[in-house]
Write a protein that holds these residues in place. Sequence first.
Motif, PDB file in Angstrom:
ATOM      1  N   LEU A 221       0.836  -1.211   0.000  1.00 36.86           N
ATOM      2  CA  LEU A 221       0.000   0.000   0.000  1.00 36.86           C
ATOM      3  C   LEU A 221       0.864   1.252   0.000  1.00 36.86           C
ATOM      4  CD1 LEU A 221      -2.789  -1.111   2.509  1.00 36.86           C
ATOM      5  CD2 LEU A 221      -2.990  -0.837   0.033  1.00 36.86           C
ATOM      6  N   ARG A 222       1.998   1.209   0.692  1.00 42.65           N
ATOM      7  CA  ARG A 222       2.870   2.383   0.723  1.00 42.65           C
ATOM      8  C   ARG A 222       3.502   2.621  -0.648  1.00 42.65           C
ATOM      9  NH1 ARG A 222       7.339   2.433   5.266  1.00 42.65           N
ATOM     10  NH2 ARG A 222       8.275   0.836   3.927  1.00 42.65           N
ATOM     11  N   ILE A 223       3.956   1.550  -1.304  1.00 41.04           N
ATOM     12  CA  ILE A 223       4.582   1.713  -2.618  1.00 41.04           C
ATOM     13  C   ILE A 223       3.570   2.163  -3.664  1.00 41.04           C
ATOM     14  CG2 ILE A 223       5.765   0.494  -4.486  1.00 41.04           C
ATOM     15  CD1 ILE A 223       7.033  -1.307  -2.398  1.00 41.04           C
ATOM     16  N   MET A 224       2.344   1.631  -3.590  1.00 46.30           N
ATOM     17  CA  MET A 224       1.333   1.921  -4.604  1.00 46.30           C
ATOM     18  C   MET A 224       0.450   3.110  -4.255  1.00 46.30           C
ATOM     19  SD  MET A 224       1.942  -0.076  -7.042  1.00 46.30           S
ATOM     20  CE  MET A 224       0.486   0.179  -8.064  1.00 46.30           C
ATOM     21  N   SER A 225       0.735   3.798  -3.172  1.00 41.79           N
ATOM     22  CA  SER A 225      -0.084   4.941  -2.767  1.00 41.79           C
ATOM     23  C   SER A 225      -0.101   6.003  -3.866  1.00 41.79           C
ATOM     24  CB  SER A 225       0.475   5.532  -1.469  1.00 41.79           C
ATOM     25  OG  SER A 225      -0.250   6.689  -1.104  1.00 41.79           O
ATOM     26  N   GLY A 226      -1.291   6.261  -4.400  1.00 41.29           N
ATOM     27  CA  GLY A 226      -1.455   7.266  -5.433  1.00 41.29           C
ATOM     28  C   GLY A 226      -1.002   6.842  -6.812  1.00 41.29           C
ATOM     29  N   HIS A 227      -0.647   5.582  -6.990  1.00 37.27           N
ATOM     30  CA  HIS A 227      -0.141   5.121  -8.280  1.00 37.27           C
ATOM     31  C   HIS A 227      -1.110   4.128  -8.923  1.00 37.27           C
ATOM     32  CE1 HIS A 227       3.896   6.919  -8.087  1.00 37.27           C
ATOM     33  NE2 HIS A 227       3.825   6.689  -6.775  1.00 37.27           N
ATOM     34  N   VAL A 228      -1.212   4.199 -10.235  1.00 38.15           N
ATOM     35  CA  VAL A 228      -1.991   3.262 -11.039  1.00 38.15           C
ATOM     36  C   VAL A 228      -1.066   2.718 -12.126  1.00 38.15           C
ATOM     37  CG1 VAL A 228      -3.938   2.999 -12.622  1.00 38.15           C
ATOM     38  CG2 VAL A 228      -4.173   4.426 -10.588  1.00 38.15           C
ATOM     39  N   GLY A 229      -1.220   1.451 -12.444  1.00 38.42           N
ATOM     40  CA  GLY A 229      -0.352   0.830 -13.436  1.00 38.42           C
ATOM     41  C   GLY A 229       0.634  -0.107 -12.769  1.00 38.42           C
ATOM     42  N   VAL A 230       1.823  -0.229 -13.352  1.00 42.33           N
ATOM     43  CA  VAL A 230       2.822  -1.186 -12.884  1.00 42.33           C
ATOM     44  C   VAL A 230       4.015  -0.444 -12.304  1.00 42.33           C
ATOM     45  CG1 VAL A 230       4.354  -3.080 -13.551  1.00 42.33           C
ATOM     46  CG2 VAL A 230       2.098  -2.864 -14.617  1.00 42.33           C
ATOM     47  N   ARG A 231       4.514  -0.926 -11.175  1.00 40.52           N
ATOM     48  CA  ARG A 231       5.721  -0.402 -10.561  1.00 40.52           C
ATOM     49  C   ARG A 231       6.618  -1.564 -10.167  1.00 40.52           C
ATOM     50  NH1 ARG A 231       5.518   4.193  -6.248  1.00 40.52           N
ATOM     51  NH2 ARG A 231       7.386   4.759  -7.423  1.00 40.52           N
ATOM     52  N   THR A 232       7.902  -1.316 -10.100  1.00 42.54           N
ATOM     53  CA  THR A 232       8.853  -2.318  -9.621  1.00 42.54           C
ATOM     54  C   THR A 232       9.616  -1.739  -8.446  1.00 42.54           C
ATOM     55  OG1 THR A 232      10.556  -1.579 -11.178  1.00 42.54           O
ATOM     56  CG2 THR A 232       9.112  -3.385 -11.885  1.00 42.54           C
ATOM     57  N   ALA A 233      10.058  -2.613  -7.566  1.00 41.82           N
ATOM     58  CA  ALA A 233      10.793  -2.175  -6.386  1.00 41.82           C
ATOM     59  C   ALA A 233      11.578  -3.347  -5.838  1.00 41.82           C
ATOM     60  CB  ALA A 233       9.835  -1.620  -5.324  1.00 41.82           C
ATOM     61  N   VAL A 234      12.562  -3.031  -5.012  1.00 45.86           N
ATOM     62  CA  VAL A 234      13.308  -4.041  -4.274  1.00 45.86           C
ATOM     63  C   VAL A 234      13.112  -3.756  -2.796  1.00 45.86           C
ATOM     64  CG1 VAL A 234      15.580  -4.995  -3.765  1.00 45.86           C
ATOM     65  CG2 VAL A 234      14.994  -4.375  -6.112  1.00 45.86           C
ATOM     66  N   ALA A 235      12.628  -4.749  -2.064  1.00 40.47           N
ATOM     67  CA  ALA A 235      12.387  -4.607  -0.637  1.00 40.47           C
ATOM     68  C   ALA A 235      13.501  -5.303   0.127  1.00 40.47           C
ATOM     69  CB  ALA A 235      11.034  -5.199  -0.263  1.00 40.47           C
ATOM     70  N   PRO A 236      14.345  -4.573   0.867  1.00 41.88           N
ATOM     71  CA  PRO A 236      15.418  -5.217   1.626  1.00 41.88           C
ATOM     72  C   PRO A 236      14.858  -5.989   2.816  1.00 41.88           C
ATOM     73  CG  PRO A 236      15.337  -2.866   2.088  1.00 41.88           C
ATOM     74  CD  PRO A 236      14.359  -3.108   0.983  1.00 41.88           C
ATOM     75  N   ALA A 237      15.715  -6.785   3.430  1.00 43.88           N
ATOM     76  CA  ALA A 237      15.285  -7.678   4.508  1.00 43.88           C
ATOM     77  C   ALA A 237      14.568  -6.970   5.658  1.00 43.88           C
ATOM     78  CB  ALA A 237      16.486  -8.455   5.028  1.00 43.88           C
ATOM     79  N   PRO A 238      14.981  -5.801   6.082  1.00 46.62           N
ATOM     80  CA  PRO A 238      14.230  -5.189   7.191  1.00 46.62           C
ATOM     81  C   PRO A 238      12.768  -4.904   6.859  1.00 46.62           C
ATOM     82  CG  PRO A 238      16.376  -4.164   6.950  1.00 46.62           C
ATOM     83  CD  PRO A 238      16.179  -5.031   5.744  1.00 46.62           C
ATOM     84  N   LEU A 239      12.481  -4.676   5.569  1.00 44.89           N
ATOM     85  CA  LEU A 239      11.106  -4.381   5.163  1.00 44.89           C
ATOM     86  C   LEU A 239      10.350  -5.631   4.719  1.00 44.89           C
ATOM     87  CD1 LEU A 239      11.591  -1.069   3.133  1.00 44.89           C
ATOM     88  CD2 LEU A 239      10.793  -1.339   5.492  1.00 44.89           C
ATOM     89  N   TRP A 240      11.072  -6.608   4.164  1.00 43.23           N
ATOM     90  CA  TRP A 240      10.413  -7.810   3.650  1.00 43.23           C
ATOM     91  C   TRP A 240      10.549  -8.943   4.660  1.00 43.23           C
ATOM     92  CZ3 TRP A 240       7.100  -8.467  -0.139  1.00 43.23           C
ATOM     93  CH2 TRP A 240       6.744  -9.765  -0.500  1.00 43.23           C
ATOM     94  N   PRO A 241       9.424  -9.446   5.189  1.00 46.86           N
ATOM     95  CA  PRO A 241       9.507 -10.500   6.210  1.00 46.86           C
ATOM     96  C   PRO A 241      10.030 -11.805   5.621  1.00 46.86           C
ATOM     97  CG  PRO A 241       7.234 -10.124   5.546  1.00 46.86           C
ATOM     98  CD  PRO A 241       8.037  -9.059   4.882  1.00 46.86           C
ATOM     99  N   PRO A 242      10.801 -12.571   6.376  1.00 42.87           N
ATOM    100  CA  PRO A 242      11.344 -13.838   5.869  1.00 42.87           C
ATOM    101  C   PRO A 242      10.272 -14.925   5.863  1.00 42.87           C
ATOM    102  CG  PRO A 242      11.972 -13.536   8.152  1.00 42.87           C
ATOM    103  CD  PRO A 242      11.254 -12.276   7.741  1.00 42.87           C
ATOM    104  N   GLY A 243      10.557 -16.003   5.116  1.00 37.40           N
ATOM    105  CA  GLY A 243       9.703 -17.184   5.160  1.00 37.40           C
ATOM    106  C   GLY A 243       8.867 -17.427   3.936  1.00 37.40           C
ATOM    107  N   PHE A 244       8.782 -16.451   3.025  1.00 34.37           N
ATOM    108  CA  PHE A 244       7.960 -16.650   1.837  1.00 34.37           C
ATOM    109  C   PHE A 244       8.694 -17.413   0.741  1.00 34.37           C
ATOM    110  CE2 PHE A 244       5.755 -12.832   3.559  1.00 34.37           C
ATOM    111  CZ  PHE A 244       4.500 -13.396   3.706  1.00 34.37           C
ATOM    112  N   PHE A 245      10.025 -17.411   0.791  1.00 32.57           N
ATOM    113  CA  PHE A 245      10.802 -18.058  -0.256  1.00 32.57           C
ATOM    114  C   PHE A 245      11.648 -19.172   0.328  1.00 32.57           C
ATOM    115  CE2 PHE A 245      10.675 -13.465  -1.540  1.00 32.57           C
ATOM    116  CZ  PHE A 245       9.621 -13.623  -2.435  1.00 32.57           C
TER     117      PHE A 245
END
Length: 544
Positions: A221-245
């Motif tokens: 929601l923070r990355i897509m706030s006010g945006h429509v369409g496609v966006r790309t980003a890299v989320a480092p470990a402090p922001l991306w919780p472990p365990g999904f991969f």
Amino acid sequence: MSTNGKADTTILVVDDVAASRYALGAVLRRDGHRVILAASAREALAELDACGRAGELPDVALIDVGLPDMSGFELCRRLKEAAPTAALPVVHFSAASVAPADRCRGLDAGGEAYLTVPAEPEEIQAVVRAVARGARHRSDAEAEAGHLTRLAETILDVQSARCPRELADAAAAGTDRLTRSPAAAFILADDGAVHRGLSRRRAAASLPDDGAHDAVARLVLRIMSGHVGVRTAVAPAPLWPPGFFQAEPVSGTGPPDGARLALARSREGSAPVCLATPSYAQHPTPETGRLVGRLAHATALAAERLLMYEMERHIALTLQRSFLPTHVPQVPGTEVVVRYEPASSDTEIGGDFYAALPTAAGVLTAIGDVVGHSLDAATVMVEIRHALRAYCVEESDPRELAHRLDSMLQRYHPDVTATLCLALVDPATGRTRVANAGHIPPLVVSANGTATYLKAYGPLLGLGLDRPTPTETVLRPTDRLLMVTDGLIETRGTDLAESMQHLRTVAADAPLGIADLCDTLLACFGHDRDDDIALLALGLTGTG
């Protein structure tokens, strides 16, 4: 890279003359190429076999036409017929076979070019560069076509999803297919729900808890706030919780550190989606990220459609359930029992309805089904039920009531049809009058172990056709009048007449109680149905 800026390539030179072989090699090395030398067709095939096992085939083969063990034309044919070397570009050369027919033979054998030697070094270098460049372009085009094919197959899976969870699973599997790495997909619904899918490449381990899903939702929601369409980003470990991969060490330095994200939203206010792969995984090609972005956009469009359907379904279910009470008002002298079983959660909304209404001439029972499965069908069902309640205040004749409902549908819903069966029962005498509009006729179940369908038929509501005279019968105190919707007995691939006969047999053998009759039928027929089920049973009590 070579000194003149051209990309490194590997050239196989096949020539039985040692001086010529080494001279060609020197010319090509000066142009920045790596060179493999072979003195015969046999040596060339052995070199290609070794290179193939190592996964490093040459980029171009320069083959002399007059080899001692096999002509250069035949060697070219063999290379083009073998799957590992079919795409290897071949340049024939010769100092003796220089006639136009010889060049034609070389091209017909599958070669890309033909050189007459001796030739200027610049010409040899230019021909090799041109052939290698064309091969790279073909290879890139084939790879792009392969990526687009996988993308199209994945988007087809995404568009075929029937619910947000299936959509998330399809999007995760498609991301895995495009990136060749573990993948996760997230769809954020308006009600705060996070629908997640994981690809099969993920290691079997405990899944992240709700806190991890909340963290992903906040990040998206923070990355897509006010945006429509496609966006790309890299989320480092402090922001991306472990365990999904899959938890793989990266070059011995520790666990994966974050995720590569492709996010999309179809329009302002719609649900955002996120396709995630581990940041330690390298994309197969530079175009992979763009393809994942296109998949994210397709997923966002499908999510908007599915979530809107989910909302519509929730509204329709609420509407349908609120107007179909589990108990109906009891009229003195009768006992009425109803049963209603909704279809499975992933089945479309039906238009089944029932009613038991007191009138001046007795109790009016009704059961019907609006044709179609949608919010519109549920809405029309409610209108018919309310119209019936209003009409029977002053009119109790089943035929007249069916006629009025038919006119109402034609006026306000000209594209809608419905089935309906009405039965007016006099509690004092048992006299019963039935008007049927395309529905399964009522079944009279006797205490002596018999069950008989009343011969009551008529056209669907909404067609504006004449309605036949009501069918009459007299219910005995021990009889039960059974009315059902087709969801109880209709089975794909089975004739309805056969299903009705089965219902008649089971009802005849059911216990004597009215509630017991309904429960017996549900126990026998009411499993894994694709449509809603409604039953209404009436019996006389001899009082009132």
